[in-house]
Structure formats: C-alpha cells, structure tokens
Design an enzyme around this catalytic site. Structure first.
Site, PDB file in Angstrom:
ATOM      1  N   ARG A  57       1.024  -1.257  -0.216  1.00  0.00           N
ATOM      2  CA  ARG A  57      -0.081   0.147  -0.056  1.00  0.00           C
ATOM      3  C   ARG A  57       1.201   1.420  -0.409  1.00  0.00           C
ATOM      4  O   ARG A  57       1.633   1.432   0.752  1.00  0.00           O
ATOM      5  CB  ARG A  57      -0.161  -0.053   1.411  1.00  0.00           C
ATOM      6  CG  ARG A  57      -1.577   1.288   1.503  1.00  0.00           C
ATOM      7  CD  ARG A  57      -2.225   1.254   2.306  1.00  0.00           C
ATOM      8  NE  ARG A  57      -1.972   1.957   3.439  1.00  0.00           N
ATOM      9  CZ  ARG A  57      -2.627   2.759   4.725  1.00  0.00           C
ATOM     10  NH1 ARG A  57      -3.814   1.451   4.627  1.00  0.00           N
ATOM     11  NH2 ARG A  57      -1.841   3.016   5.360  1.00  0.00           N
ATOM     12  N   TYR A  74      -3.358  11.359   5.251  1.00  0.00           N
ATOM     13  CA  TYR A  74      -3.732  10.228   6.138  1.00  0.00           C
ATOM     14  C   TYR A  74      -2.779   8.512   5.505  1.00  0.00           C
ATOM     15  O   TYR A  74      -2.251   8.654   4.751  1.00  0.00           O
ATOM     16  CB  TYR A  74      -4.873   9.318   5.724  1.00  0.00           C
ATOM     17  CG  TYR A  74      -5.227   7.726   5.895  1.00  0.00           C
ATOM     18  CD1 TYR A  74      -5.530   7.676   7.345  1.00  0.00           C
ATOM     19  CD2 TYR A  74      -5.328   7.532   4.710  1.00  0.00           C
ATOM     20  CE1 TYR A  74      -5.473   6.674   7.037  1.00  0.00           C
ATOM     21  CE2 TYR A  74      -4.778   5.858   5.528  1.00  0.00           C
ATOM     22  CZ  TYR A  74      -4.838   5.827   7.050  1.00  0.00           C
ATOM     23  OH  TYR A  74      -4.896   4.626   6.948  1.00  0.00           O
ATOM     24  N   ASP A 111      -5.300   4.221  -0.223  1.00  0.00           N
ATOM     25  CA  ASP A 111      -6.070   3.819   0.912  1.00  0.00           C
ATOM     26  C   ASP A 111      -6.057   5.786   0.738  1.00  0.00           C
ATOM     27  O   ASP A 111      -5.813   6.335   1.551  1.00  0.00           O
ATOM     28  CB  ASP A 111      -6.138   3.663   2.163  1.00  0.00           C
ATOM     29  CG  ASP A 111      -7.404   4.072   3.095  1.00  0.00           C
ATOM     30  OD1 ASP A 111      -7.979   4.141   2.762  1.00  0.00           O
ATOM     31  OD2 ASP A 111      -6.990   2.706   4.574  1.00  0.00           O
ATOM     32  N   HIS A 128      -8.886   6.534   2.983  1.00  0.00           N
ATOM     33  CA  HIS A 128     -10.199   6.451   3.927  1.00  0.00           C
ATOM     34  C   HIS A 128     -11.029   8.001   4.023  1.00  0.00           C
ATOM     35  O   HIS A 128     -11.637   8.296   4.630  1.00  0.00           O
ATOM     36  CB  HIS A 128      -8.656   7.342   4.535  1.00  0.00           C
ATOM     37  CG  HIS A 128      -8.660   6.402   6.375  1.00  0.00           C
ATOM     38  ND1 HIS A 128      -8.954   6.945   6.793  1.00  0.00           N
ATOM     39  CD2 HIS A 128      -8.200   5.868   6.052  1.00  0.00           C
ATOM     40  CE1 HIS A 128      -8.929   6.988   8.340  1.00  0.00           C
ATOM     41  NE2 HIS A 128      -7.964   5.861   7.424  1.00  0.00           N
ATOM     42  N   GLU A 152      -8.532   1.903  -1.947  1.00  0.00           N
ATOM     43  CA  GLU A 152     -10.001   1.457  -0.939  1.00  0.00           C
ATOM     44  C   GLU A 152     -10.186   2.526  -0.320  1.00  0.00           C
ATOM     45  O   GLU A 152      -9.519   3.909  -0.357  1.00  0.00           O
ATOM     46  CB  GLU A 152      -8.672   0.979  -0.201  1.00  0.00           C
ATOM     47  CG  GLU A 152      -9.400   0.769   1.745  1.00  0.00           C
ATOM     48  CD  GLU A 152      -8.009   0.587   2.533  1.00  0.00           C
ATOM     49  OE1 GLU A 152      -6.328  -0.241   2.353  1.00  0.00           O
ATOM     50  OE2 GLU A 152      -8.128   0.613   3.752  1.00  0.00           O
ATOM     51  N   GLU A 198     -13.416  -1.528   6.702  1.00  0.00           N
ATOM     52  CA  GLU A 198     -12.778  -1.758   7.824  1.00  0.00           C
ATOM     53  C   GLU A 198     -13.638  -1.325   9.143  1.00  0.00           C
ATOM     54  O   GLU A 198     -13.122  -1.559  10.569  1.00  0.00           O
ATOM     55  CB  GLU A 198     -11.184  -1.145   8.298  1.00  0.00           C
ATOM     56  CG  GLU A 198     -11.389  -0.328   7.999  1.00  0.00           C
ATOM     57  CD  GLU A 198      -9.937   1.087   7.548  1.00  0.00           C
ATOM     58  OE1 GLU A 198      -9.719   0.335   6.210  1.00  0.00           O
ATOM     59  OE2 GLU A 198      -9.644   1.630   8.108  1.00  0.00           O
ATOM     60  N   ARG A 215     -13.980  -5.940   3.070  1.00  0.00           N
ATOM     61  CA  ARG A 215     -12.915  -5.761   3.949  1.00  0.00           C
ATOM     62  C   ARG A 215     -12.735  -5.546   5.761  1.00  0.00           C
ATOM     63  O   ARG A 215     -11.993  -5.616   7.132  1.00  0.00           O
ATOM     64  CB  ARG A 215     -11.802  -4.461   4.447  1.00  0.00           C
ATOM     65  CG  ARG A 215     -10.836  -4.260   2.608  1.00  0.00           C
ATOM     66  CD  ARG A 215     -10.313  -2.685   3.178  1.00  0.00           C
ATOM     67  NE  ARG A 215      -9.440  -2.565   3.907  1.00  0.00           N
ATOM     68  CZ  ARG A 215      -8.336  -2.177   4.516  1.00  0.00           C
ATOM     69  NH1 ARG A 215      -8.169  -4.634   4.004  1.00  0.00           N
ATOM     70  NH2 ARG A 215      -8.343  -1.823   5.725  1.00  0.00           N
ATOM     71  N   GLU A 270      -4.412  -7.889   5.453  1.00  0.00           N
ATOM     72  CA  GLU A 270      -3.118  -6.233   5.290  1.00  0.00           C
ATOM     73  C   GLU A 270      -2.482  -7.184   6.150  1.00  0.00           C
ATOM     74  O   GLU A 270      -3.005  -8.160   7.080  1.00  0.00           O
ATOM     75  CB  GLU A 270      -4.231  -4.853   5.882  1.00  0.00           C
ATOM     76  CG  GLU A 270      -3.682  -3.990   6.107  1.00  0.00           C
ATOM     77  CD  GLU A 270      -3.660  -2.825   6.837  1.00  0.00           C
ATOM     78  OE1 GLU A 270      -5.733  -3.786   7.404  1.00  0.00           O
ATOM     79  OE2 GLU A 270      -3.673  -1.679   6.535  1.00  0.00           O
ATOM     80  N   TRP A 306     -11.725  11.808   8.664  1.00  0.00           N
ATOM     81  CA  TRP A 306     -10.132  11.804   8.866  1.00  0.00           C
ATOM     82  C   TRP A 306      -9.482  10.213   8.129  1.00  0.00           C
ATOM     83  O   TRP A 306      -9.698  10.240   7.436  1.00  0.00           O
ATOM     84  CB  TRP A 306     -10.611  11.157  10.648  1.00  0.00           C
ATOM     85  CG  TRP A 306      -8.073  11.088  10.281  1.00  0.00           C
ATOM     86  CD1 TRP A 306      -7.124  12.162  10.152  1.00  0.00           C
ATOM     87  CD2 TRP A 306      -8.046  10.072  10.628  1.00  0.00           C
ATOM     88  NE1 TRP A 306      -6.492  11.656  10.043  1.00  0.00           N
ATOM     89  CE2 TRP A 306      -6.402  10.009  10.537  1.00  0.00           C
ATOM     90  CE3 TRP A 306      -8.514   8.330  10.771  1.00  0.00           C
ATOM     91  CZ2 TRP A 306      -5.278   9.474  11.101  1.00  0.00           C
ATOM     92  CZ3 TRP A 306      -7.251   8.273  11.211  1.00  0.00           C
ATOM     93  CH2 TRP A 306      -5.728   7.968  10.830  1.00  0.00           C
TER      94      TRP A 306
HETATM   95 MG   LIG Z   1      -7.818   1.732   5.981  1.00  0.00          MG
END
Ligand SMILES: [Mg+2]
Length: 403
Positions: free
Chosen positions: A147, A159, A211, A213, A237, A263, A284, A340, A403
């Site tokens: 990543r 991030y 990602d 985010h 992601e 996630e 995820r 991950e 965030w």
């Molecule tokens: Mg993530």
C-alpha cells in the site's frame, strides 16, 4: 464443560490493546481481541458490565448459541462497540474449541484452501521519492503487495503519512484528538503521480494498493479511479464512506479500478447492497470489529456468491490475537483476496507470543492448536492504558471532514 471465569486485559505496549480471556472448568482457556481504536474503554465496560456476568456457567462449546445470545439477546443490535465485544467472546470460544480438538483453527473451519496467505505492507513517505524508498524496503523483505501513501504538497498532514519519518501516523500522542487540515483538490491533483512513479520503478508485477480513507465524494472517487486505471491498482480502498451503499454505483459506472471497503463495518447489513450489486471487489470487515469468526464467515460466504473476495483490515490497531485468528480464517476461506499486515512493535510481539510466521511476502498461521496466539499477562501489566485518539480532520476552511 463450563465457563469458569472471564476477564478483560488492557495493555499498551506501543498502543492500547484490549484482550478477553475466557477460562473453562477443565483448565482450557481461549483469548479474543476486543480492541476498538480510540474507544477502547467503551468495549471494556460493555464486556465487564454486560457480557462477562452472562457467560459464567455457560457451555463454551456452544459458540453459535452464545453468539445469538449476545446479539439477539441484548435487544440492541449491531454497532462497533457491541460487535467488538461479541467478536472477542466468539474468537476466545473458537480458540477453546480448537484447543479441545487439538487442531489449529483453520482445520476446524474446514482445512486449508491454500498453502500461504499473501499480505500487503504499508509504504509511506513525506514525498514520492521517500515513499519509493519505502516500497523498495518492502520489496527487499519479499512483499508482493504494497500500500502506497505519500505527502501532498500544500497539505500539512495526509492520511497514512507520519509527520516525521519512522514515526507512526496514528494514534494521536496527546490526551485529546489532534486536528489535521485537508484539501481533496490538492490530493486529487497529486496522488496519481505516485502510482506512475511506483509502476515506472518497480514494473508491472508488484501489487499496488492505496487508501483514500473515506475522504472523497463519490464523483471525486470516480475521477481518481478513472485516472489511475493505467497503473493497475490491486485496489482503491475506502474511497468514499458507504453508509449510503448505492453511492458506489456512481463510482462503478466510471472506473474499472477495483474497490475495497469495510474496515468500519460491523455486520453483513453494512455491505449487503455493496456485495449483492457487485459494487465492490474486496470486503475488508475484520473478525474483531464485525462479530468474530462466526459472523465474518457469514459475510465471506455471502460475498463469494457475488465474486467479492476478502481483504481483511490488519493494521496495528488490532492485536496479534486478531492477526492470528485472521490468518487461520484466510488459510481456509475459499474467496480469499489479500490480508493487510502492519508489523507490531517488538514489545507487542513479546506480550502476545504467537505461532504465525512471515516469509517472503506470505504468512502461515502455524500448527499450534487454537488460533496460536497467547498473552503474557505479567508482561502486559507493565504497559498500562494511555488515553489516545485518532486525529480529526478539517477542510482548509474549517469544515469538519472525514479523517
Ligand atoms: Mg483503511
């Protein structure tokens, strides 16, 4: 066989980790991860005040019935605090059952579907050049998938990128959340250059992940996915939040870049439409935050019907107990995609002795009965809880953002 006792162990060997330990009257015990990043104490209270008293005297072999008891029986369903608490119980009970069967957990789930589990690592840099150096380090360690996240010119914090090289990018090291400033426009203009540079230096074989985010709107995510198509990402992601699952249709209509999310999900209901309409490619959801092995198995089986693969969250806000359980699950689950991996601190690894091993970009879960992860309680007690939060994020004009 009965559950004799259960207790919650909080330790901070680098960051706060919460563990549930369940002991039986036959001397077998199991442990489960109950860590909810930045909200750890809420799960501790949920377990200590509302779950543990109901477990004492129950048959630890009745995993499904216990899951239903804690889910249906509470009346209040779903949500990250509840589902993390249920997951901790569930994983501890699977650990006990596998130990009683004298089998590594993957055998109990149905045996191996593969010999080893491909993981991706995290390469971050304040700029593209330093990120490329980090990618090289991962390639040298054998990683087949990385990543990549880099600093954005004109944006003070991004991030996945620490303010200083070698420092963690989360959690905040203060007792209150740090405040970050963000510009989606500057990010969108810069980040495609990172993937171009990685492809140019490392060729076509390395799997590149990224990602976003949850920071983009659906149409911004569509633009990014479209622009990075030439660099063949393994996945993009969390490009946009998914409370409104149909918003992924907008992204899907515009790009062939594979999409991953989940996630922050705690149940199948959080991703039912995403999966059923084939709006994502990887789910995820984690064992720790989505109700344990019992519930994540339901999600994975449902996803398999729609060509969606697993790609479990595995950052260091999850303890080695989660990693161990996930690697057994990954070894079994037929529709595995990737796992991950962020290395825990040496102190964390010492508190949680484990059977899993990394070699050349892949993990194996080990052959120890159970999920193969234990906790050294004496060592854990040397690292008391420290309040710590994820940062919050604001746009340049002060608007609170994801965030
Ligand atoms: Mg993530």
């Amino acid at each position: 066989m009965k559950i004799r006792s259960a207790k919650v162990i909080v330790t901070c060997p680098g960051r706060n980790l919460v563990t549930l330990k369940i002991e039986t009257d036959e001397g077998v015990y199991g442990i489960g991860d109950a860590t909810l990043n930045g909200r750890e104490k809420a799960v501790v209270a949920y377990l200590e005040d509302h779950v543990i008293p109901t477990l004492i005297g129950k048959d630890p072999q009745r995993i499904e019935d216990t899951w239903q008891y804690l889910y249906r029986g509470a009346y209040w369903r779903r949500g990250p605090v509840t589902m993390t608490a249920i997951a901790a119980v569930d994983v501890a009970l699977w650990d006990i059952k596998a130990k009683m069967a004298n089998m590594p957990l993957y055998q109990l789930l149905g045996g191996k579907s593969r010999e080893k589990v491909m993981v991706y690592g995290h390469a971050t840099g304040l700029d593209i050049e330093s990120c490329l150096e980090e990618v090289q380090k991962h390639v040298d360690l054998g990683y087949k998938a990385v990543r990549v996240q880099c600093g954005i010119p004109g944006v003070p914090t991004t991030y996945g990128v620490a303010k200083e090289a070698g420092k963690p990018y989360e959690p905040a090291d203060s007792a209150l959340p740090a405040e970050h400033v963000w510009s989606t426009e500057k990010y969108l203009n810069h980040v495609p250059k990172l993937f171009a540079a990685v492809r140019e230096q490392f060729g076509d074989d390395l799997h590149i992940l990224h990602d976003a985010h949850h920071r983009l709107t659906p149409i911004q995510a569509a633009r990014l996915g479209k622009e990075v198509e030439p660099y063949h990402l393994f996945w993009l992601e969390d490009c946009t939040p998914a409370e409104h699952q149909a918003s992924y249709e907008t992204i899907r209509q515009h790009t062939t870049t594979p999409l991953a999310i989940g996630e922050v999900f705690s149940s199948l209901h959080d991703c039912q439409e995403l999966i059923q309409k084939q709006l994502i490619d990887y789910i995820r959801a984690t064992i720790t935050h989505a109700g344990g092995i019992t519930n994540v198995r339901r999600i994975a089986d449902f996803a398999a019907l729609y060509h969606v693969k697993t790609g479990f969250h595995g950052a260091t806000d999850l303890s080695p107990v989660c990693m161990g359980a996930a690697l057994h699950f990954d070894t079994w689950v037929p529709n595995f995609g990737i796992q991950e991996h962020m290395p825990h601190t040496a102190e964390t690894d010492a508190v949680f002795p484990h059977a899993y091993e990394f070699k050349d970009g892949f993990f194996t879960p080990g052959e120890v009965p159970g999920h193969g992860v234990d906790i050294d309680e004496k060592l854990a007690a040397k690292y008391p809880y420290k309040p710590a939060y994820l940062p919050v994020n604001r746009l340049e004009d002060g608007t609170l953002w994801n965030w």
